[in-house]
Design an enzyme around this catalytic site. Sequence first.
Site, mmCIF file in Angstrom:
data_model
loop_
_atom_site.group_PDB
_atom_site.id
_atom_site.type_symbol
_atom_site.label_atom_id
_atom_site.label_comp_id
_atom_site.label_asym_id
_atom_site.label_seq_id
_atom_site.Cartn_x
_atom_site.Cartn_y
_atom_site.Cartn_z
ATOM 1 N N GLU A 277 0.841 -1.210 0.000
ATOM 2 C CA GLU A 277 0.000 0.000 0.000
ATOM 3 C C GLU A 277 0.871 1.252 0.000
ATOM 4 O OE1 GLU A 277 -3.180 0.064 -0.682
ATOM 5 O OE2 GLU A 277 -3.100 -2.112 -0.690
ATOM 6 N N TRP A 280 1.724 1.911 -3.379
ATOM 7 C CA TRP A 280 0.657 2.561 -4.167
ATOM 8 C C TRP A 280 0.785 4.078 -4.035
ATOM 9 C CZ3 TRP A 280 -2.613 1.439 -7.961
ATOM 10 C CH2 TRP A 280 -2.922 0.099 -8.219
ATOM 11 N N TRP A 308 -21.642 12.890 -18.453
ATOM 12 C CA TRP A 308 -21.949 13.120 -17.037
ATOM 13 C C TRP A 308 -23.290 13.832 -16.899
ATOM 14 C CZ3 TRP A 308 -18.666 10.338 -14.475
ATOM 15 C CH2 TRP A 308 -17.324 10.239 -14.860
ATOM 16 N N ASN A 343 -10.448 3.338 3.620
ATOM 17 C CA ASN A 343 -10.184 3.156 2.185
ATOM 18 C C ASN A 343 -11.270 2.355 1.471
ATOM 19 O OD1 ASN A 343 -8.470 3.212 -0.246
ATOM 20 N ND2 ASN A 343 -8.381 1.011 0.108
ATOM 21 N N TRP A 361 -16.138 12.573 -11.792
ATOM 22 C CA TRP A 361 -15.248 12.229 -10.674
ATOM 23 C C TRP A 361 -14.584 13.465 -10.079
ATOM 24 C CZ3 TRP A 361 -10.025 13.393 -11.229
ATOM 25 C CH2 TRP A 361 -9.544 13.609 -12.525
ATOM 26 N N TRP A 384 -9.222 8.696 -7.433
ATOM 27 C CA TRP A 384 -10.504 8.991 -8.085
ATOM 28 C C TRP A 384 -10.496 8.493 -9.527
ATOM 29 C CZ3 TRP A 384 -15.255 10.235 -6.536
ATOM 30 C CH2 TRP A 384 -15.406 10.628 -5.203
HETATM 31 C C1 LIG Z 1 -11.552 7.960 -3.918
HETATM 32 C C2 LIG Z 1 -10.298 7.863 -3.065
HETATM 33 C C3 LIG Z 1 -9.649 9.015 -2.670
HETATM 34 C C4 LIG Z 1 -8.483 8.947 -1.897
HETATM 35 N N1 LIG Z 1 -7.859 10.106 -1.511
HETATM 36 C C5 LIG Z 1 -6.723 10.031 -0.791
HETATM 37 C C6 LIG Z 1 -6.057 11.218 -0.376
HETATM 38 O O1 LIG Z 1 -6.459 12.340 -0.680
HETATM 39 N N2 LIG Z 1 -4.941 11.088 0.394
HETATM 40 C C7 LIG Z 1 -4.435 9.864 0.732
HETATM 41 O O2 LIG Z 1 -3.410 9.802 1.417
HETATM 42 N N3 LIG Z 1 -5.028 8.730 0.312
HETATM 43 C C8 LIG Z 1 -6.154 8.772 -0.420
HETATM 44 N N4 LIG Z 1 -6.761 7.604 -0.808
HETATM 45 C C9 LIG Z 1 -6.080 6.321 -0.571
HETATM 46 C C10 LIG Z 1 -6.436 5.621 0.761
HETATM 47 O O3 LIG Z 1 -7.829 5.573 0.923
HETATM 48 C C11 LIG Z 1 -5.815 6.302 1.973
HETATM 49 O O4 LIG Z 1 -4.434 6.498 1.775
HETATM 50 C C12 LIG Z 1 -5.988 5.430 3.232
HETATM 51 O O5 LIG Z 1 -7.355 5.183 3.470
HETATM 52 C C13 LIG Z 1 -5.384 6.160 4.424
HETATM 53 O O6 LIG Z 1 -5.610 5.458 5.606
HETATM 54 P P1 LIG Z 1 -4.438 4.721 6.369
HETATM 55 O O7 LIG Z 1 -3.293 5.652 6.564
HETATM 56 O O8 LIG Z 1 -5.027 4.069 7.547
HETATM 57 O O9 LIG Z 1 -4.011 3.628 5.296
HETATM 58 P P2 LIG Z 1 -3.217 2.274 5.461
HETATM 59 O O10 LIG Z 1 -4.085 1.203 4.902
HETATM 60 O O11 LIG Z 1 -2.700 2.097 6.808
HETATM 61 O O12 LIG Z 1 -2.013 2.467 4.418
HETATM 62 C C14 LIG Z 1 -0.793 3.118 4.769
HETATM 63 C C15 LIG Z 1 -0.481 4.197 3.780
HETATM 64 O O13 LIG Z 1 -0.345 3.653 2.467
HETATM 65 C C16 LIG Z 1 -0.841 4.580 1.508
HETATM 66 N N5 LIG Z 1 -2.005 4.011 0.837
HETATM 67 C C17 LIG Z 1 -2.883 3.110 1.323
HETATM 68 N N6 LIG Z 1 -3.804 2.816 0.391
HETATM 69 C C18 LIG Z 1 -3.503 3.549 -0.695
HETATM 70 C C19 LIG Z 1 -4.084 3.692 -1.994
HETATM 71 N N7 LIG Z 1 -5.150 2.987 -2.377
HETATM 72 N N8 LIG Z 1 -3.518 4.564 -2.863
HETATM 73 C C20 LIG Z 1 -2.422 5.264 -2.520
HETATM 74 N N9 LIG Z 1 -1.825 5.168 -1.310
HETATM 75 C C21 LIG Z 1 -2.362 4.324 -0.417
HETATM 76 C C22 LIG Z 1 -1.274 5.817 2.273
HETATM 77 O O14 LIG Z 1 -0.223 6.752 2.295
HETATM 78 C C23 LIG Z 1 -1.562 5.250 3.653
HETATM 79 O O15 LIG Z 1 -1.467 6.219 4.665
HETATM 80 C C24 LIG Z 1 -7.956 7.667 -1.558
HETATM 81 C C25 LIG Z 1 -8.631 6.508 -1.957
HETATM 82 C C26 LIG Z 1 -9.795 6.606 -2.692
HETATM 83 C C27 LIG Z 1 -10.493 5.343 -3.118
#
Ligand SMILES: Cc1cc2nc3c(=O)[nH]c(=O)nc-3n(C[C@H](O)[C@H](O)[C@H](O)COP(=O)(O)OP(=O)(O)OC[C@H]3O[C@@H](n4cnc5c(N)ncnc54)[C@H](O)[C@@H]3O)c2cc1C
Length: 483
Positions: A277, A280, A308, A343, A361, A384
């Site tokens: 993650e 990602w 849209w 997420n 979006w 997005w």
């Molecule tokens: C529509 C949408 C919008 C989002 N907008 C943002 C945003 O503005 N900022 C943001 O940081 N994340 C965003 N995310 C990705 C993800 O949802 C969040 O990073 C995550 O929920 C943060 O919670 P956590 O730190 O507990 O994640 P954890 O699951 O603990 O993951 C650790 C770290 O890994 C990274 N990460 C995890 N999942 C993703 C992912 N799918 N894509 C990219 N990096 C990821 C993040 O930096 C996160 O803090 C978005 C996802 C979606 C579907």
Amino acid sequence: MNEQQPIIVWFRQDLRLTDNAALHHACQTDAPIIFVFIHDPELAQKWTMGAAKQWWLHHSLASLAGNLKHYRTDLILRRGATLEVLENLINETNAQGLYFSRHYEPYQAGLENKINAHFKDILTIKRFKNNLLVEPETVLNKSNEPFKVFTPFYKAAMATLQVADPLPAPNEIDAYTATIASDDLDAWQLLPDETLWGAEFKKNWVPGEQGAQINLDAFTMHALNKYNILRNRPEFIGTSRISPHLHFGEISPRQIWNDVIHSDKGSEPGNESYLKELMWREFSYYLLHYWPDLPDQSFKDSFADFPWQNDSELLNAWQHGKTGYPIVDAGMRELLQTGWMHNRVRMVVASFLIKHLLIDWRHGEAWFWDTLVDADLANNSASWQWVAGCGADAAPYFRIFNPQLQGEKFDPDGIYVKQWLPELQHLPNKFIHAPWGAPAPVLQEAGVELGKDYPQPIVEHHFARERALAAFETIKINPNASA
Ligand SMILES: Cc1cc2nc3c(=O)[nH]c(=O)nc-3n(C[C@H](O)[C@H](O)[C@H](O)COP(=O)(O)OP(=O)(O)OC[C@H]3O[C@@H](n4cnc5c(N)ncnc54)[C@H](O)[C@@H]3O)c2cc1C
């Protein structure tokens, strides 16, 4: 007193003292150091900081200033056009050096070039790689072009990845002692009117380096080993909740990576899934670096003609958690109250907006930008676009989440829904993700009158699904095309 010309350490998206290469290297010199943060609201133009992040920034700066106080030094705050502010500060202090961390947002990268051109003959400029594990230039495909798909990017990045040990916070800092004017943080008015919104944020978050480490420690201790299983369950604290800290650079990805691989509480599948993650995030930054239009334009050109419908009433219902689909509404209310959303639920609410409501979006992206404490130009836009199906490595357009089934699968006992939708708390689990299906006596017993206490669905799922598929047909996407 140190008579040498000072070095300016310019804090940006690296609001930390530990593992901050700019700060570390400044401390290795004999020069006294000046610490500055510049609030430049004009710089990002359309992508100026949203309201939730302004709340975070206020508290993060207060925390950083507090940490610097332990070293008997101040954080200088200045507001205005960055180049001008730096020029004034350099002139006022006769600084010999300017140290800062690389920033990856397109307008920030442009600013770095300007700074270099403007000041390079006056003082030493050092830019440090501080906030990513993989610098975008270091991973290219065999044709020397950027990857557009995550898996090959991931494999190529992992093949050469070397994560350095985090640098310690300095033992001492040789602070610049002459008085320098600083703004008052309160005068920046970053905090919202809590009578209207944002009052709950402080119950959920501790901005700053200490808060970041607390979250990471709690996660590695209690959830890392099951992360691969629990990361999709919004009712548990099964993820690290590190995203706003990471966004503001209160903790470095190097630190997180090292803490995870050295934790004695992890498990192989948990660690692997978590580190992936983090990759990602690297991929999002990579995409933004090579495609700076990512926040504004669909990556796949074919989406330019997408039909849209952009109904503002429906958008409003979605924003305020009033769609009649409990998992969607719970997510949107969690977002409004805490500035964050799980997420899995982000994916569901985004899919609902784009595919069930046929709303562009970019409207969802903008709402998240304003309301998320972790709003991040790279991650938000890439995610997005991923959900919409128009991104570089996107979910297939025909994957349309059924919000009821998503709720039943990922919140099987309705705990998450009941937490954010107290009006449904007496509804039996059988109907918690589909209140419209509950018989009248059940609704009555639960104290729910649909349309009054809780909305009827604003769109019917099967109708919406067929309509979305038909809309996608009109732009004739080849589902196998990567871009
Ligand atoms: C529509 C949408 C919008 C989002 N907008 C943002 C945003 O503005 N900022 C943001 O940081 N994340 C965003 N995310 C990705 C993800 O949802 C969040 O990073 C995550 O929920 C943060 O919670 P956590 O730190 O507990 O994640 P954890 O699951 O603990 O993951 C650790 C770290 O890994 C990274 N990460 C995890 N999942 C993703 C992912 N799918 N894509 C990219 N990096 C990821 C993040 O930096 C996160 O803090 C978005 C996802 C979606 C579907």
